[in-house]
Design an enzyme around this catalytic site. Structure first.
Site, PDB file in Angstrom:
ATOM      1  CE  LYS A  80      -4.475   0.928   0.487  1.00 30.51           C
ATOM      2  NZ  LYS A  80      -5.612   0.183  -0.049  1.00 30.51           N
ATOM      3  N   GLY A 181     -25.177   3.733   2.223  1.00 29.00           N
ATOM      4  CA  GLY A 181     -24.242   4.334   1.274  1.00 29.00           C
ATOM      5  C   GLY A 181     -24.506   3.839  -0.136  1.00 29.00           C
ATOM      6  CB  VAL A 182     -26.802   4.424  -2.733  1.00 28.36           C
ATOM      7  CG1 VAL A 182     -27.515   3.163  -2.292  1.00 28.36           C
ATOM      8  CG2 VAL A 182     -27.484   5.638  -2.111  1.00 28.36           C
ATOM      9  N   GLY A 183     -23.101   5.047  -3.091  1.00 26.26           N
ATOM     10  CA  GLY A 183     -22.107   5.674  -3.970  1.00 26.26           C
ATOM     11  C   GLY A 183     -21.751   4.715  -5.090  1.00 26.26           C
ATOM     12  CB  VAL A 185     -19.524  -0.221  -3.972  1.00 20.42           C
ATOM     13  CG1 VAL A 185     -19.895  -1.680  -3.747  1.00 20.42           C
ATOM     14  CG2 VAL A 185     -18.054  -0.091  -4.354  1.00 20.42           C
ATOM     15  CE1 TYR A 187     -27.939   4.241  -9.564  1.00 20.41           C
ATOM     16  CE2 TYR A 187     -26.072   3.419 -10.829  1.00 20.41           C
ATOM     17  CZ  TYR A 187     -27.354   3.917 -10.784  1.00 20.41           C
ATOM     18  OH  TYR A 187     -28.066   4.076 -11.934  1.00 20.41           O
TER      19      TYR A 187
END
Ligand code: NAI
Length: 350
Positions: A80, A181-183, A185, A187
């Site tokens: 990372k 959370g419907v961002g 991913v 959505y």
């Protein structure tokens, strides 16, 4: 700053501090393990309160990538990078090109891609100075591009596996799923669930996003502080980490927690708490591996997009294996996943 004494230090192979006066770049790259292949994991841009905090984060995240890549069956170790958003950070092309040069110096032992604060455009900047980068815009029919639709598909397959194991249902038709959370991913996950005739509850701090799910998928919007405690068949956290903790677990009214958010458990013991409450938890880094599978296929360049979807679908059976081992051993699913990952890495280390 004491890397070897940091609580997140886990026999990491290498930690590289990158500094460039001209562009103001300050970054740390951590290579946790190359036992399975080059250490792969995204670059995160973040405002850290201190160097110690950045070091701790990159140590923790790179170990997580080793486990995630091992469980996804990829020829990737774990690594990372974190770029520190300092007060005079300008996000210039030159800064990211310099980061690419540092990555190049590692001769392919570390491969980067998107993480928080990154985009396909930034990956293209990094790619000007290194070939050890994925998450670039893709050519027709080739693996690559924005990984989040693949992540959503993996979550959908994981939810199917969980409802089959826990509820005995073939498919999600008629079941209710609460999506926090419907961002990117969340959505696309809603789209898959809607197409499979599931009922949806959604909540998002961005009300336009919640409304889009209402308009397009017939979802019901619920208040932010109620989405996790709704009486549903599945809770799918697709926003923040640390949402499963002593307080929230007490309030859950679901038999299944299965979503994309990273680090859903506030502490590892919350996995035991879910297990004790009879709630089936799909370990986050196993169920959300669709994105990294996409990155691996792009990097190795040997798969078509259609093959990537197939590989992502294997998230379902992989989770079933974890659920079965958990039921047989009495250990929580997060512990079973960690043990399986460590075994895979140890076997490859010889
Ligand atoms: P995103 O930023 O596109 O979507 C997150 C959504 O959650 C946003 O719409 C945001 O408004 C909403 N949100 C934030 N705080 C909230 C709260 N307190 N309550 C309700 N909604 C809230 O991010 P993305 O890409 O969809 O990722 C979602 C999660 O999945 C993150 O935890 C991410 O680390 C993880 N993940 C994403 C992958 C990907 O391919 N995009 C891969 C693996 C993990």
């Amino acid at each position: 700053m004491a890397a070897f004494d940091d609580s997140a230090f886990d026999d990491h192979e290498r930690v590289i501090f990158c500094h460039d006066t001209k562009t103001g770049l300050q970054a740390i790259i951590a290579i946790h393990s190359t036992a399975l292949g080059p250490a792969a994991g995204g670059t995160r841009l973040w405002s850290y309160a201190s160097d110690d905090e950045a070091l701790h984060d990159v140590l923790r995240l790179s170990q997580g990538m080793s486990y995630k890549n091992a469980m996804a069956g990829l020829a990737f170790g774990g690594g990372k990078a974190v770029v520190m958003r300092t007060p005079d950070f300008d996000g210039s092309d030159a800064l990211y090109e310099r980061l690419g040069e540092f990555i190049s110096q590692l001769n392919g032992d570390y491969i980067t891609a998107e993480d928080v604060g990154m985009s396909v455009d930034i990956m293209e900047m990094i790619a000007r100075t290194t070939k050890y980068v994925a998450g670039l815009s893709r050519g027709d029919g080739k693996a690559g591009g924005d990984p989040s639709p693949k992540t959503s598909f993996g979550i959908f397959k994981g939810i199917e596996a969980a409802v089959r194991f826990k509820l005995g249902n073939e498919g999600v038709a008629g079941l209710t799923v609460a999506v926090q959370g419907v961002g990117h991913v969340g959505y696309n996950l809603c789209r898959y669930l809607h197409e499979a005739d599931a009922k949806l509850l959604v909540a998002d701090i961005d009300s336009a996003r919640a409304r889009r799910a209402v308009d397009e998928f017939g979802a019901t919007e619920v208040p932010l502080d109620e989405i996790l405690s709704e009486k549903v068949d599945v809770v799918a956290p697709c926003a923040l980490g640390a949402i499963m903790n002593e307080r929230s677990i007490r309030d859950l009214h679901t038999p299944i927690v299965a979503g994309s958010a990273n680090n859903q458990l506030e502490i590892a013991a919350d996995g035991q708490r879910l297990h004790d409450a009879g709630i089936l938890y799909a370990p986050d880094y196993v169920i959300n591996s669709g994105g990294i599978i996409n990155v691996a296929c792009e990097y190795f360049g040997d798969s078509s997009d259609a093959e990537v979807w197939e590989q992502v679908a294997a998230v379902g059976p992989r989770l079933t294996g974890i659920f079965e081992e958990s039921a047989a051993s009495g250990k929580p699913t997060n512990i079973v996943a960690d043990e399986q990952a460590r075994r895979i890495i140890a076997d490859a280390s010889g």
